[in-house]
Design a protein around this motif. Sequence first.
Motif, PDB file in Angstrom:
ATOM      1  N   TRP A  37       0.958  -1.302   0.051  1.00 43.99           N
ATOM      2  CA  TRP A  37      -0.011  -0.050   0.097  1.00 43.99           C
ATOM      3  C   TRP A  37       0.965   1.344  -0.129  1.00 43.99           C
ATOM      4  O   TRP A  37       0.531   2.028  -0.804  1.00 43.99           O
ATOM      5  CB  TRP A  37      -0.962   0.022   1.299  1.00 43.99           C
ATOM      6  N   LEU A  38       1.985   1.415   0.769  1.00 45.23           N
ATOM      7  CA  LEU A  38       2.832   2.394   1.007  1.00 45.23           C
ATOM      8  C   LEU A  38       3.716   2.437   0.053  1.00 45.23           C
ATOM      9  O   LEU A  38       4.415   3.555  -0.316  1.00 45.23           O
ATOM     10  CB  LEU A  38       3.252   2.687   2.309  1.00 45.23           C
ATOM     11  N   VAL A  54     -10.690  -0.799   3.772  1.00 48.05           N
ATOM     12  CA  VAL A  54      -9.260  -0.709   3.091  1.00 48.05           C
ATOM     13  C   VAL A  54      -8.421  -0.626   4.340  1.00 48.05           C
ATOM     14  O   VAL A  54      -8.379   0.165   5.153  1.00 48.05           O
ATOM     15  CB  VAL A  54      -9.353   0.720   2.034  1.00 48.05           C
ATOM     16  N   VAL A  55      -7.329  -1.774   4.116  1.00 54.82           N
ATOM     17  CA  VAL A  55      -6.478  -1.683   5.042  1.00 54.82           C
ATOM     18  C   VAL A  55      -5.344  -0.962   4.759  1.00 54.82           C
ATOM     19  O   VAL A  55      -4.465  -1.283   3.568  1.00 54.82           O
ATOM     20  CB  VAL A  55      -6.000  -3.196   5.379  1.00 54.82           C
ATOM     21  N   THR A  56      -4.757   0.122   5.482  1.00 54.45           N
ATOM     22  CA  THR A  56      -3.736   0.890   4.959  1.00 54.45           C
ATOM     23  C   THR A  56      -2.304   0.872   6.032  1.00 54.45           C
ATOM     24  O   THR A  56      -1.522   1.674   5.663  1.00 54.45           O
ATOM     25  CB  THR A  56      -4.133   2.503   5.043  1.00 54.45           C
ATOM     26  N   SER A  57      -2.470   0.046   7.114  1.00 53.79           N
ATOM     27  CA  SER A  57      -1.338   0.104   7.921  1.00 53.79           C
ATOM     28  C   SER A  57      -0.127  -0.522   7.442  1.00 53.79           C
ATOM     29  O   SER A  57      -0.130  -1.401   6.367  1.00 53.79           O
ATOM     30  CB  SER A  57      -1.938  -0.946   9.059  1.00 53.79           C
ATOM     31  N   GLN A  58       1.009   0.056   7.613  1.00 59.14           N
ATOM     32  CA  GLN A  58       2.270  -0.423   7.238  1.00 59.14           C
ATOM     33  C   GLN A  58       2.650  -1.688   7.527  1.00 59.14           C
ATOM     34  O   GLN A  58       3.549  -2.380   7.196  1.00 59.14           O
ATOM     35  CB  GLN A  58       3.277   0.683   7.448  1.00 59.14           C
ATOM     36  N   ALA A  59       1.942  -2.054   8.630  1.00 59.85           N
ATOM     37  CA  ALA A  59       2.312  -3.584   9.396  1.00 59.85           C
ATOM     38  C   ALA A  59       1.663  -4.650   8.700  1.00 59.85           C
ATOM     39  O   ALA A  59       1.820  -5.625   9.229  1.00 59.85           O
ATOM     40  CB  ALA A  59       2.012  -3.280  11.082  1.00 59.85           C
ATOM     41  N   ALA A  60       0.866  -4.287   7.876  1.00 59.09           N
ATOM     42  CA  ALA A  60      -0.116  -5.233   7.450  1.00 59.09           C
ATOM     43  C   ALA A  60       0.799  -6.191   6.445  1.00 59.09           C
ATOM     44  O   ALA A  60       2.060  -5.899   5.877  1.00 59.09           O
ATOM     45  CB  ALA A  60      -1.243  -4.721   6.450  1.00 59.09           C
ATOM     46  N   VAL A  61       0.251  -7.730   6.164  1.00 55.74           N
ATOM     47  CA  VAL A  61       1.066  -8.540   5.402  1.00 55.74           C
ATOM     48  C   VAL A  61      -0.079  -8.960   4.404  1.00 55.74           C
ATOM     49  O   VAL A  61      -1.241  -9.100   4.710  1.00 55.74           O
ATOM     50  CB  VAL A  61       1.462  -9.614   6.403  1.00 55.74           C
ATOM     51  N   GLY A  85      -1.940 -10.622  13.998  1.00 55.98           N
ATOM     52  CA  GLY A  85      -2.580 -10.468  15.421  1.00 55.98           C
ATOM     53  C   GLY A  85      -3.440  -9.551  15.892  1.00 55.98           C
ATOM     54  O   GLY A  85      -3.845  -9.579  17.180  1.00 55.98           O
ATOM     55  N   SER A  86      -3.919  -8.812  14.993  1.00 59.12           N
ATOM     56  CA  SER A  86      -4.967  -7.936  15.221  1.00 59.12           C
ATOM     57  C   SER A  86      -6.153  -8.109  14.924  1.00 59.12           C
ATOM     58  O   SER A  86      -6.551  -8.858  13.799  1.00 59.12           O
ATOM     59  CB  SER A  86      -4.594  -6.544  14.427  1.00 59.12           C
ATOM     60  N   ASP A  87      -7.316  -7.955  15.884  1.00 59.12           N
ATOM     61  CA  ASP A  87      -8.479  -8.202  15.538  1.00 59.12           C
ATOM     62  C   ASP A  87      -9.373  -7.050  15.313  1.00 59.12           C
ATOM     63  O   ASP A  87     -10.733  -7.027  15.305  1.00 59.12           O
ATOM     64  CB  ASP A  87      -9.307  -9.074  16.666  1.00 59.12           C
ATOM     65  N   ALA A  88      -8.770  -6.105  15.309  1.00 57.78           N
ATOM     66  CA  ALA A  88      -9.437  -4.725  15.238  1.00 57.78           C
ATOM     67  C   ALA A  88     -10.257  -4.437  13.743  1.00 57.78           C
ATOM     68  O   ALA A  88      -9.655  -5.088  12.572  1.00 57.78           O
ATOM     69  CB  ALA A  88      -8.520  -3.448  15.326  1.00 57.78           C
ATOM     70  N   VAL A  89     -11.300  -3.847  13.700  1.00 62.69           N
ATOM     71  CA  VAL A  89     -12.083  -3.652  12.573  1.00 62.69           C
ATOM     72  C   VAL A  89     -11.122  -2.632  11.576  1.00 62.69           C
ATOM     73  O   VAL A  89     -10.570  -1.666  12.103  1.00 62.69           O
ATOM     74  CB  VAL A  89     -13.342  -3.007  12.877  1.00 62.69           C
ATOM     75  N   GLY A  90     -11.044  -3.211  10.288  1.00 68.23           N
ATOM     76  CA  GLY A  90     -10.175  -2.247   9.438  1.00 68.23           C
ATOM     77  C   GLY A  90      -8.658  -2.861   9.430  1.00 68.23           C
ATOM     78  O   GLY A  90      -7.858  -2.130   8.684  1.00 68.23           O
ATOM     79  N   ASP A  91      -8.454  -3.935  10.128  1.00 66.49           N
ATOM     80  CA  ASP A  91      -7.095  -4.373   9.957  1.00 66.49           C
ATOM     81  C   ASP A  91      -6.962  -5.727   9.185  1.00 66.49           C
ATOM     82  O   ASP A  91      -5.936  -6.360   9.343  1.00 66.49           O
ATOM     83  CB  ASP A  91      -6.451  -4.546  11.513  1.00 66.49           C
ATOM     84  N   SER A  92      -8.021  -6.095   8.495  1.00 63.59           N
ATOM     85  CA  SER A  92      -8.013  -7.450   7.749  1.00 63.59           C
ATOM     86  C   SER A  92      -9.067  -7.247   6.563  1.00 63.59           C
ATOM     87  O   SER A  92     -10.301  -6.868   7.065  1.00 63.59           O
ATOM     88  CB  SER A  92      -8.262  -8.635   8.920  1.00 63.59           C
ATOM     89  N   VAL A  93      -8.701  -7.843   5.382  1.00 62.61           N
ATOM     90  CA  VAL A  93      -9.676  -7.666   4.479  1.00 62.61           C
ATOM     91  C   VAL A  93      -9.228  -8.605   3.334  1.00 62.61           C
ATOM     92  O   VAL A  93      -7.934  -8.840   3.245  1.00 62.61           O
ATOM     93  CB  VAL A  93      -9.994  -6.294   3.931  1.00 62.61           C
ATOM     94  N   VAL A  94     -10.219  -9.478   2.768  1.00 65.48           N
ATOM     95  CA  VAL A  94      -9.893 -10.386   1.537  1.00 65.48           C
ATOM     96  C   VAL A  94     -10.127  -9.653   0.086  1.00 65.48           C
ATOM     97  O   VAL A  94     -11.276  -8.801   0.042  1.00 65.48           O
ATOM     98  CB  VAL A  94     -10.546 -11.442   1.466  1.00 65.48           C
TER      99      VAL A  94
END
Length: 287
Positions: A37-38, A54-61, A85-94
Motif C-alpha cells: 500500500w505505501l 481498506v487496510v492501510t497499515s504499514q504493518a499489514a501482510v 495478531g490484530s482483531d481490530a476492525v479495518g485491520d483485515s480484508v480479503v
Amino acid sequence: MTHDAPPPFTDPDLDPAFVFEFEAYDDLDEGQRWSTWLSVEPLCRGPQPRPDWVVTSQAAVDTDLGILKTGKEADAFLLERAVPGSDAVGDSVVLVAKRYRSTEHRTFHRAATYTEGRSVKRSRDERALKRKSTWGKIVAAGEWAVSEWDALKRCWELGLPVPYPVQIDGTEILMEWITYDGETAPRLAQTRPEPALLASYFDQLRDALALMVQHGIVHGDLSAYNILAAGDRLVIIDLPQVVDLVGNPAGMDFLLRDCTNVCTWFQTRGLDVDPGELFGELIAHAF
C-alpha cells in the motif's frame, strides 16, 4: 542456583507513555509479502472517500489465498491483507488481485479496435508494441492493467456498480472482492432469477449503461459472464477494454453489441426485451 530473567529495560527519565511492547515479524511465509500500500504512488491508490474496510497499515501482510479465476490475459487471485495478531476492525480484508501477464501475455481479441485513439507516452514502447516484441508484450500487459485501473476509478467515482479499486502496482490490480453469503458472487450467466428479480436486474443494468453513455464510455465486452449477481444487486467487472463512445470509431458498434449480448441473455431467461430498443434509449441519453 536459579537465574531469573533480566528485568525489562527501564529509564527513570523516560515517560512511561512512550514505552510499548512490540513483536517483530522479520520472516514471512511462502506466499506472503509486506503490504504494498505505501510503496505505490498516491495516484495508484483508490479514490476518496475510501471504504472503511481498506487496510492501510504499514504493518499489514499480504497473503495469497489461491486462484479465483484464470483468463487469457490475466488471472484473478484471492489475497488477504491483514495486520498479524490484530482483531481490530479495518485491520483485515480479503481482496481480489488481478494480475496481467507480461511475456506470456496474449493480446485481447481485436485489441487494436479497442485501443483506437489511445496513446503510448514513449515512442520506444509504441514501436515495441507494433513489433510485438518481448518488451512490447510487457508494455501491453501494463497498458491493459492501467486501462482497467483508470476505468474502475472513473466508474466508481460516477457511482456505477463496480468493485472498489484499492490499488495498482505494475500489472497487478487489487480490488474489492464481491461476495454473496460469504462466497464469491456468481456470474449472472450462472443464475436463474425469479421473474421479479430478473426484471430488477435488467433495470439496474439499463440504468448503469445509461450513466456510462452519459459520460461517453462503453464497456465494450459486456455480457452475462462479466456481471456478478450479488444477491439482489448486479456488479459489472472486467473493464480493461472500455472505449470512448464518440472518440473511438467503433464506439457505437461496441454499444450495440453490448446491448445485444445482455438482451439475448435476458430473453433466454424469459424477459421480453429488445436490443434495438435498449440501444435507441441509450443513444438518447448520450446526446
